[in-house]
Design a protein around this motif. Sequence first.
Motif, PDB file in Angstrom:
ATOM      1  N   TRP A 219       0.834  -1.205   0.000  1.00 27.60           N
ATOM      2  CA  TRP A 219       0.000   0.000   0.000  1.00 27.60           C
ATOM      3  C   TRP A 219       0.866   1.251   0.000  1.00 27.60           C
ATOM      4  O   TRP A 219       0.561   2.224  -0.686  1.00 27.60           O
TER       5      TRP A 219
ATOM      6  N   ASN B  58      -8.177 -12.398  -6.954  1.00 30.19           N
ATOM      7  CA  ASN B  58      -7.631 -12.028  -5.647  1.00 30.19           C
ATOM      8  C   ASN B  58      -8.698 -12.077  -4.554  1.00 30.19           C
ATOM      9  O   ASN B  58      -8.391 -12.398  -3.410  1.00 30.19           O
ATOM     10  N   ALA B  59      -9.939 -11.750  -4.900  1.00 28.35           N
ATOM     11  CA  ALA B  59     -11.015 -11.779  -3.912  1.00 28.35           C
ATOM     12  C   ALA B  59     -11.314 -13.201  -3.452  1.00 28.35           C
ATOM     13  O   ALA B  59     -11.774 -13.402  -2.318  1.00 28.35           O
TER      14      ALA B  59
ATOM     15  N   SER C 115      -7.447 -15.875   0.240  1.00 29.19           N
ATOM     16  CA  SER C 115      -7.268 -15.238   1.546  1.00 29.19           C
ATOM     17  C   SER C 115      -5.806 -15.286   1.936  1.00 29.19           C
ATOM     18  O   SER C 115      -5.079 -16.220   1.571  1.00 29.19           O
TER      19      SER C 115
ATOM     20  N   LEU D 229      -7.299 -12.206   5.587  1.00 31.39           N
ATOM     21  CA  LEU D 229      -7.748 -11.025   4.864  1.00 31.39           C
ATOM     22  C   LEU D 229      -7.842 -11.349   3.378  1.00 31.39           C
ATOM     23  O   LEU D 229      -6.977 -12.026   2.823  1.00 31.39           O
ATOM     24  N   SER D 230      -8.903 -10.873   2.735  1.00 29.44           N
ATOM     25  CA  SER D 230      -9.049 -11.092   1.304  1.00 29.44           C
ATOM     26  C   SER D 230      -7.899 -10.402   0.572  1.00 29.44           C
ATOM     27  O   SER D 230      -7.585  -9.249   0.846  1.00 29.44           O
TER      28      SER D 230
ATOM     29  N   ALA E 189      -7.932  -9.259  -2.217  1.00 28.58           N
ATOM     30  CA  ALA E 189      -8.431  -8.123  -2.992  1.00 28.58           C
ATOM     31  C   ALA E 189      -8.131  -6.817  -2.264  1.00 28.58           C
ATOM     32  O   ALA E 189      -7.889  -5.788  -2.897  1.00 28.58           O
ATOM     33  N   TRP E 190      -8.113  -6.836  -0.936  1.00 23.51           N
ATOM     34  CA  TRP E 190      -7.776  -5.635  -0.164  1.00 23.51           C
ATOM     35  C   TRP E 190      -6.310  -5.270  -0.330  1.00 23.51           C
ATOM     36  O   TRP E 190      -5.943  -4.104  -0.234  1.00 23.51           O
ATOM     37  N   VAL E 191      -5.492  -6.244  -0.561  1.00 24.03           N
ATOM     38  CA  VAL E 191      -4.066  -5.986  -0.696  1.00 24.03           C
ATOM     39  C   VAL E 191      -3.749  -5.473  -2.100  1.00 24.03           C
ATOM     40  O   VAL E 191      -3.153  -4.415  -2.262  1.00 24.03           O
ATOM     41  N   TYR E 192      -4.170  -6.208  -3.107  1.00 23.28           N
ATOM     42  CA  TYR E 192      -3.791  -5.865  -4.466  1.00 23.28           C
ATOM     43  C   TYR E 192      -4.801  -4.968  -5.170  1.00 23.28           C
ATOM     44  O   TYR E 192      -4.519  -4.455  -6.253  1.00 23.28           O
ATOM     45  N   GLY E 193      -5.949  -4.737  -4.564  1.00 22.60           N
ATOM     46  CA  GLY E 193      -6.937  -3.831  -5.136  1.00 22.60           C
ATOM     47  C   GLY E 193      -6.473  -2.383  -5.131  1.00 22.60           C
ATOM     48  O   GLY E 193      -7.073  -1.530  -5.788  1.00 22.60           O
ATOM     49  N   ILE E 194      -5.390  -2.097  -4.413  1.00 24.20           N
ATOM     50  CA  ILE E 194      -4.851  -0.747  -4.358  1.00 24.20           C
ATOM     51  C   ILE E 194      -4.408  -0.279  -5.749  1.00 24.20           C
ATOM     52  O   ILE E 194      -4.308   0.921  -6.002  1.00 24.20           O
TER      53      ILE E 194
END
Length: 184
Positions: free
Chosen positions: A54, A113-114, A117, A123-124, A126-131
């Motif tokens: 991030w 990614n979603a 985990s 943690l999904s 998607a929260w990491v790479y959705g940035i």
Amino acid sequence: MSRLSRFFFGFLDVLLAVLLGAMALMVFVNVVMRYTMNSGLPLSDELSRFAFVWLTFIGAVVVYHHRQHMGMETVVAQFGPRGRRVLMGISDLIILGCAGVLMHGTWKQLPINASMSAPVSGLSMAWVYGIGLFTGAGIIIITVERLFRLATGRMSDAELRGFGGEMDDLYDSPARAKAGDRAE
């Protein structure tokens, strides 16, 4: 709009500082624990890696906004104002294309990614790479605004000189000019 922009990028600066501080703290605690107790916190290992991702992607938007990214200033400096405007336009169009590819690729990868985990936190991913969506959108918005100002002739001479690597913005205000004269 300028006030909102300053507030937003000020918030991003604070967020970057928090991410960096949290990352440093988690790594430091893990190092101390491994050295003193021969064990560590797997969660802090994982979260510090996520904070780094991030930090990198948000930092890319902030650096791009401040025009502190790498450039070919030696080449651009050889051109006059008209040539610099053309090169700036070409550069911004290429950046726009690359940011579009980043956003499109992140969007296509998001469902994959979603469905995954993180191994420790759950943690999904998607929260990491959705940035990447934030980064792509941020760079696209900044670039479109710059291209609009360039096309309508609203690009300042200072920005044009800065694009060529000239750092004479130090002497924009009389107080700074006097301070610069005393330094020489």
